[in-house]
Design an enzyme around this catalytic site. Structure first.
Site, short mmCIF file in Angstrom:
data_model
loop_
_atom_site.label_atom_id
_atom_site.label_comp_id
_atom_site.label_asym_id
_atom_site.label_seq_id
_atom_site.Cartn_x
_atom_site.Cartn_y
_atom_site.Cartn_z
N HIS A 48 -20.51 1.29 23.97
CA HIS A 48 -20.89 0.37 25.09
C HIS A 48 -21.94 -0.32 24.97
O HIS A 48 -22.04 -1.80 25.11
CB HIS A 48 -20.92 1.10 26.12
CG HIS A 48 -19.79 1.96 26.49
ND1 HIS A 48 -18.66 1.68 26.34
CD2 HIS A 48 -19.69 3.22 26.85
CE1 HIS A 48 -17.80 2.53 26.80
NE2 HIS A 48 -18.40 3.79 27.01
N CYS B 106 -42.61 -23.61 41.52
CA CYS B 106 -42.20 -22.44 40.89
C CYS B 106 -40.66 -22.51 40.38
O CYS B 106 -39.97 -22.59 41.44
CB CYS B 106 -42.57 -21.18 41.89
SG CYS B 106 -44.23 -21.04 42.10
#
Length: 776
Positions: free
Chosen positions: A409, A723
């Site tokens: 996985h 930001c």
């Protein structure tokens, strides 16, 4: 409306009824391959049961909310639990249960005691674009009708786990999820494994890859052991190479009907299957590939009588449809995409499971429950990973595991999300050290000490300046700050030439200091001092490596739904219809000053040792609430400290009007939160899948607002920042900001190099334009 269909009755033309797993078992049966007998409980059975239970419409609505909550782990977890509870409450409709039991009793064996596997077959699962590898639930050794019906409902509920919802969101699967369920006779396997009809790592379509382990196949699929691996030539099915695995145990079915781990003798010197068996498996796989017309990822098993069974098949999801090469490329991590191999000694080696090269600090974790400890861009090192690790893998620069093969996985998920991966190192969690800087090469399977060097960057000089020089880090007038959320990487990033921390998010450090509890619950328990001390220590750890460079701490901006998910939160938090524009930011501080004071006390305590710390207030709507917050700061120990800078986030459009007043009130810096500002200017929920195309941070209205904020800041004599990641990925956006005269930009650590380059080029163009204007 059919609720049950036998394998011989289904195929790929019924994907929307029986799901990928069910359709593929039907196709394998039609192709004449040996498939254990079974049937499919269709998606109609699930829908009818949810309708009968009266929860279907609420499930769909809650699922839409969960898709929008991806990245918000606390909210995602709460919504996931709610949906699973709804499924269990609805249960299985009586007529659906009757059909399932009748089909079960018709299997060879005929009565209770017939052992079957019950496997999810979600609509959209095991398709060419999304594997959902192991994410939905499967159950083995189901031996009676009551267990069968319970397992079916548990499969249905697994549709709504956080890992599945995250994966669906990543793949753009926003429709109502539906689930079929496969019921298939168990094979008591002596040996089991995987076969890929193309090399999943290199993308070589002329090779097959066969993996084999003793016992049940779960050991190899889950990555719990490292299997024997055979690379096979497609032309004649001859074995080109053999790699012995490391299997310390096998999974077998015990007399109690449950799976158990059984030790395997160490030191074997021969593979668990013969070359003849590998060739037979390879030829079966090629028959399947010819039937489907594309490369396949298949599971096989050999019973005690030596019969080989094909128990599952799906398209390989990580091959490029155009040229057959692997779709996973270089993952930037903390370095440039074109960097070469890591420098220094080889620390560990394993199987090359997902191509690409990335470097970063090691983060050793032993459980997906610890995923929050991994800071974005670190290298995840774990004993093994299962699908519960998906949210963590997506944030990692690279993945290294002790166990697993190239078809486990972890490898499949890493290839799909483009994260370099090395599996089966055996000793990664013991030989690597937390915090050490390493480079992971997912193409060679090596993990080396140190970080691969970044390439030199050429910066053009203006026409009137000296000839161009080579700079690895061009100097910019616009400061390049970083965004941080914890102290984990502060020392590493502080050692670089960034200009400081433009956004130190409070939320993670606050949660850590509170041990996951609601702050008011901590106050009620009389543990305020312990909280202040813990938060102050964390702040100091961030500030120290940056010396005199500023570190701007944004105070807590959790929304009510996020606060409610903290331990004890439901006692203190209201339920809001729209928490995004609800009880948050400055207004919360005004109404709950006791909590805000603790945060200010912690900042003051840290700032006594590190005066480069400053404070920033989020989600400011009006002048009066800002003034009240500034009064709280002035009345705290923080307010009596010299040199403190007070910033506000510019997220609410009212800042366009109020910013001069904010400056008059005592603010000396503004930082533009571009996501929230875009959301509120355009009236688009930033988390909405439906309206995603409307959310555009470069919309002219948004850019005009940013320009007004920067211009006002300049006229009022305060600093301005933004930001967000846009300056790092969009050179034009970076140039817009430079031309506006912004003081700084703050980006994630892995985007600093690109941002500095874009800003440097923009500044250079302005110099050239200015020189030409003066010379003309």
């Amino acid at each position: 409306m059919a609720y049950v269909l036998r394998f011989a009755e289904v195929g790929l033309d019924q994907l929307l009824i029986v799901g990928g797993k069910g359709a593929n078992l039907g196709e394998l049966t039609k192709a004449g391959l040996p498939v254990p007998d079974g049937f499919v409980l269709t998606a109609d059975a699930f829908a009818a049961s949810m309708d009968h239970g009266g929860v279907r419409s609420e499930l769909a609505e809650t699922h839409r909310a969960a898709l929008a909550a991806v990245g918000d782990d606390a909210r995602m977890s709460a919504l996931s639990r709610k949906m699973a509870e709804m499924v269990h409450k609805a249960g299985i409709a009586p007529w659906v249960a009757d059909a399932a039991v009748t089909a079960y009793r018709s299997l060879p064996g005929g009565t209770d005691g017939t052992n079957v596997a019950v496997r999810s077959s979600a609509i959209g699962e095991d398709g060419k674009d999304a594997s959902f590898a192991g994410m939905n639930a499967s159950f083995t050794n189901i031996g009676d009708q009551d267990q069968l019906l319970d397992a079916v409902v548990r499969c249905w509920a697994s549709l709504y786990s956080p890992r599945v919802i995250t994966y669906r969101a990543q793949k753009g699967l926003t429709a109502e999820p539906l689930m079929a369920v496969v019921v298939q006779q168990m094979v008591e396997s002596v040996v089991a494994g995987i076969v890929f009809t193309a090399d999943p790592v290199t993308g070589n379509v002329d090779h097959l890859v066969v993996e084999a382990v003793e016992g049940l196949g779960e050991a190899v699929v889950s990555g719990a052991v490292t299997p024997d691996t055979f690379v096979v030539d497609k032309a004649d099915c001859s074995i080109l190479s053999t790699s012995l695995g490391n299997q310390e145990f096998r999974i077998v079915r015990g007399s109690d009907g449950h799976d158990h781990r059984e030790p395997v003798a160490a030191g074997r010197d021969a593979p668990v299957v013969t070359p003849e068996t590998v060739e037979t498996i390879a030829r079966m796989a090629l028959d399947a590939e010819r039937h489907y017309g594309r490369p396949q990822d298949m599971e096989w098993a050999i019973d005690s009588a030596g019969r080989i069974w094909i128990v599952q098949s799906r398209p390989i999801t990580t091959l490029d449809d155009g040229d057959g090469t692997s779709s996973a490329g270089v993952h930037d991590g903390d370095q440039n995409a074109g960097a070469g191999p890591g420098q220094g000694e080889v620390l560990v080696t394993g199987l090359a499971a997902a191509p690409g090269i990335a470097g970063g600090a090691v983060r050793i974790l032993h459980s997906p429950a610890d995923g929050h400890r991994l800071v974005d861009g670190e290298v995840l090192v774990a004993p093994m990973t299962d699908p519960d690790w998906l949210p963590t893998i997506r944030r990692a620069a690279a993945v290294v595991t002790d166990c697993g093969g190239i078809t486990c996985h972890a490898a499949i998920v890493a290839r799909e999300v483009g994260v370099p991966c090395v599996v089966g190192t055996r000793t990664g969690t013991t030989d690597l050290v937390d915090g050490a800087i390493v480079t992971v090469d997912g193409g060679t399977g090596e993990v080396t000490a140190g970080r691969a060097p970044a390439p030199q960057v050429a910066v053009a000089s203006p026409a009137t300046a000296a000839p161009a020089q080579q700079h690895s880090d061009p100097v910019t007038a616009t400061k390049i700050y970083v965004n941080l959320g914890s102290a984990e990487r502060a020392a590493e990033i502080g050692a670089t030439d960034v200009d400081g921390v433009g956004l130190l998010r409070a939320e993670f450090m606050l949660s850590e200091a509170l041990s996951g509890r609601h702050p008011r619950a901590v106050i009620a328990a009389g543990e305020s001092e312990a909280f202040v001390s813990a938060l102050a220590d964390n702040l100091a750890k961030v500030a120290a490596p940056f010396g005199k460079r500023p570190v701007v701490y944004r105070t807590t901006d959790l929304r009510t739904n996020e606060f409610r998910n903290l331990e004890g939160g439901r006692e203190f938090e209201p339920e809001e219809r729209n928490p995004m524009i609800g009880f948050r930011g400055c207004y919360r501080y005004v109404k709950e000053p006791d909590v805000f004071r603790l945060e200010l006390n912690a900042l003051a305590r840290a700032r006594e040792r590190h005066p480069n710390l400053h404070v920033m207030l989020p989600f400011v709507r009006t002048r009066w609430e800002l003034e009240r917050c500034l009064e709280l700061i002035d009345d705290s120990p923080l307010g009596r400290q010299r040199g403190l800078h007070r910033w506000v986030m510019a997220e609410v459009p009212s800042v366009l009007y109020w910013l001069p007043a904010y400056v008059d009130a005592g603010i000396d810096g503004v930082s533009i939160g571009s996501n929230d500002l875009t959301q509120l200017i355009l009236g688009v929920d930033r988390d909405s899948e439906t309206c995603a195309e409307l959310f555009d941070g470069a919309d002219p209205a948004v850019l005009d607002a940013i320009s007004q904020i920067v211009d006002t800041a300049r006229r009022c004599g305060i600093t301005s920042s933004l930001c967000g990641q846009a300056p790092s990925v969009n050179p034009e956006y970076a140039e817009h900001l430079v031309r506006m005269g912004i003081t700084s930009v703050s980006v994630n650590p892995d985007a600093v190099v690109a941002t500095r380059l874009h800003v440097a080029r923009a500044e250079r163009r302005l110099l050239v334009e200015s020189a030409r204007a003066h010379s003309g």
